[in-house]
Design an enzyme around this catalytic site. Structure first.
Site, PDB file in Angstrom:
ATOM      1  N   LYS A 164       0.838  -1.206   0.000  1.00  0.00           N
ATOM      2  CA  LYS A 164       0.000   0.000   0.000  1.00  0.00           C
ATOM      3  C   LYS A 164       0.869   1.250   0.000  1.00  0.00           C
ATOM      4  O   LYS A 164       0.526   2.268  -0.626  1.00  0.00           O
ATOM      5  CB  LYS A 164      -0.919  -0.012   1.228  1.00  0.00           C
ATOM      6  CG  LYS A 164      -1.777   1.227   1.413  1.00  0.00           C
ATOM      7  CD  LYS A 164      -2.681   1.498   0.226  1.00  0.00           C
ATOM      8  CE  LYS A 164      -3.837   2.448   0.552  1.00  0.00           C
ATOM      9  NZ  LYS A 164      -3.459   3.676   1.236  1.00  0.00           N
ATOM     10  N   GLU A 171       0.866   6.874  -6.634  1.00  0.00           N
ATOM     11  CA  GLU A 171      -0.231   7.846  -6.675  1.00  0.00           C
ATOM     12  C   GLU A 171       0.304   9.276  -6.614  1.00  0.00           C
ATOM     13  O   GLU A 171      -0.169  10.163  -7.336  1.00  0.00           O
ATOM     14  CB  GLU A 171      -1.165   7.564  -5.496  1.00  0.00           C
ATOM     15  CG  GLU A 171      -2.310   8.516  -5.318  1.00  0.00           C
ATOM     16  CD  GLU A 171      -3.043   8.219  -4.019  1.00  0.00           C
ATOM     17  OE1 GLU A 171      -3.025   9.098  -3.132  1.00  0.00           O
ATOM     18  OE2 GLU A 171      -3.604   7.119  -3.878  1.00  0.00           O
TER      19      GLU A 171
END
Length: 291
Positions: A164, A171
C-alpha cells in the site's frame, strides 16, 4: 461471521456499512459515542464469539500501538487482529511478535478506496500467515470490489502495508504529472478550455485513469481551481516509500520529485529561491525582487 471494528471515521464507518450489506455481523467501537455500537474495547471483545477477529482502523503510530496493547490484554489465543490503517510495515512486524507471544494472530492490510469504497469496494493488500488470513477471508470478500481483482495476499507480515505504501508513492507521482500538465495548459494563451482538454482525455488515451476522472470532477466544481490554495499535505507513505528506496538502492526519481513538490507547496516565500535569485544577481546582474 462476526467482526469487531475499531475506528469508525471516514473509512471505518463506510467499511462497517459495506460489510453489513454483505450479511456479516459487525460490532463497531469509536471514541465518538454517536457512531459507536459499544462504548469500550472490552465491551466489543465480550460481544464477539471466539475465535474473534478485530479489525483496527485508527491513525498510524501511537493510536494504533495503544489499541494493539489493549487488545493484547483482552483477546485470547486463536483470535486475530487486523491492522487496516496506514501503519509503517516495520510496526507490523513488532505488532505480530507482540501478539504472537499471547497466541493471537496478526494480519496487516493496506486499504485503498477512500470515500468511494462504500459503493465501489476497497482494494486490499494483506500480509500474514495463511491460517490467520483464512479467518479474515469473509471480510476481505465483503470489502473488495466485485470481480476477479482487487484483493491480494501480498506475502508475509508487513507485505500488505509495504504494498500500500508503494501504491501511494505511485499515486503521488501520477497526481504530480496531472498537476504539472494542468498548470502548463492554463499558462498558454492558445489553449482556451483546459477543462475540456482534460475531459477529452477520459476516452481513448493512454493516460486515462480514475485520477483523471477525479481531476475533471474537481474542474467541473471550480474550473480554474480559484477557490483552492496551492498547499498539499503528505500522509507519510510517500516519505516511507522514498526512505525504503534509499535502503534498497532503488531509483525513484518521479516519486521522490513529487514528494518534494509537496514540501515546496508549503512555502509562501521559498528560502531556496532567495538564494537562487541572489546568485543569479551576483553572477549575471539579473534583477531581484524585494519584499
Amino acid at each position: 461471521m462476526e467482526l469487531g471494528l475499531v475506528g469508525l471515521g471516514k473509512m471505518g464507518g463506510n467499511m462497517r456499512e459495506r460489510i453489513r450489506r454483505a450479511g456479516l455481523t459487525v460490532i463497531g467501537y469509536d471514541r465518538n459515542p454517536d457512531v459507536a455500537d459499544v462504548h469500550s474495547l472490552k465491551e466489543l471483545v465480550d460481544g464477539l464469539s471466539a475465535p474473534r477477529v478485530v479489525w483496527v482502523m485508527v491513525p498510524a503510530g501511537a493510536p494504533t500501538q495503544s489499541t494493539v496493547d489493549e487488545l493484547a490484554e483482552l483477546l485470547e489465543p486463536g483470535d486475530v487482529v487486523v491492522d487496516g490503517g496506514n501503519s509503517r510495515w516495520t510496526d507490523d512486524e513488532k505488532h505480530a511478535e507482540q501478539l504472537a507471544a499471547k497466541g493471537i494472530g496478526f494480519v496487516d492490510c493496506g486499504v485503498s478506496g477512500g470515500v468511494w469504497g462504500l459503493e465501489n469496494g476497497y482494494a486490499l493488500m494483506y500480509g500474514g500467515d495463511a491460517e490467520h488470513i483464512a479467518k479474515v477471508e469473509p471480510v476481505f470478500d465483503a470489502l473488495k470490489p466485485k470481480g476477479e481483482f482487487g484483493a491480494v495476499h501480498a506475502g508475509k507480515v508487513g507485505a500488505g502495508h509495504f504494498s500500500k505504501m508503494v501504491h501511494n508513492g505511485i499515486e503521488y507521482a501520477m497526481m504530480q504529472a496531472y498537476a504539472e500538465g494542468w498548470e502548463l495548459l492554463e499558462k498558454v494563451d492558445s489553449v482556451t478550455d483546459v477543462r475540456e482538454v482534460f475531459r477529452s482525455w477520459q476516452e481513448g488515451t493512454v493516460i486515462r485513469s480514475w485520477l483523471l476522472d477525479l481531476a475533471v470532477n474537481a474542474l467541473d466544481e471550480d474550473e480554474h481551481l480559484d477557490r483552492l490554495r496551492g498547499f498539499a499535505q503528505d500522509s507519510g507513505e510517500g516519505r516511507w516509500t522514498v526512505e525504503a528506496a534509499i535502503d534498497h538502492s532503488v531509483p525513484l526519481p518521479a516519486i521522490t520529485a513529487s514528494l518534494f513538490a509537496r514540501f515546496a507547496s508549503r512555502q509562501d516565500d521559498s528560502p531556496q529561491m532567495k538564494m537562487i535569485a541572489a546568485l543569479r544577481n551576483q553572477f549575471g546582474g539579473h534583477a531581484v525582487e524585494a519584499k
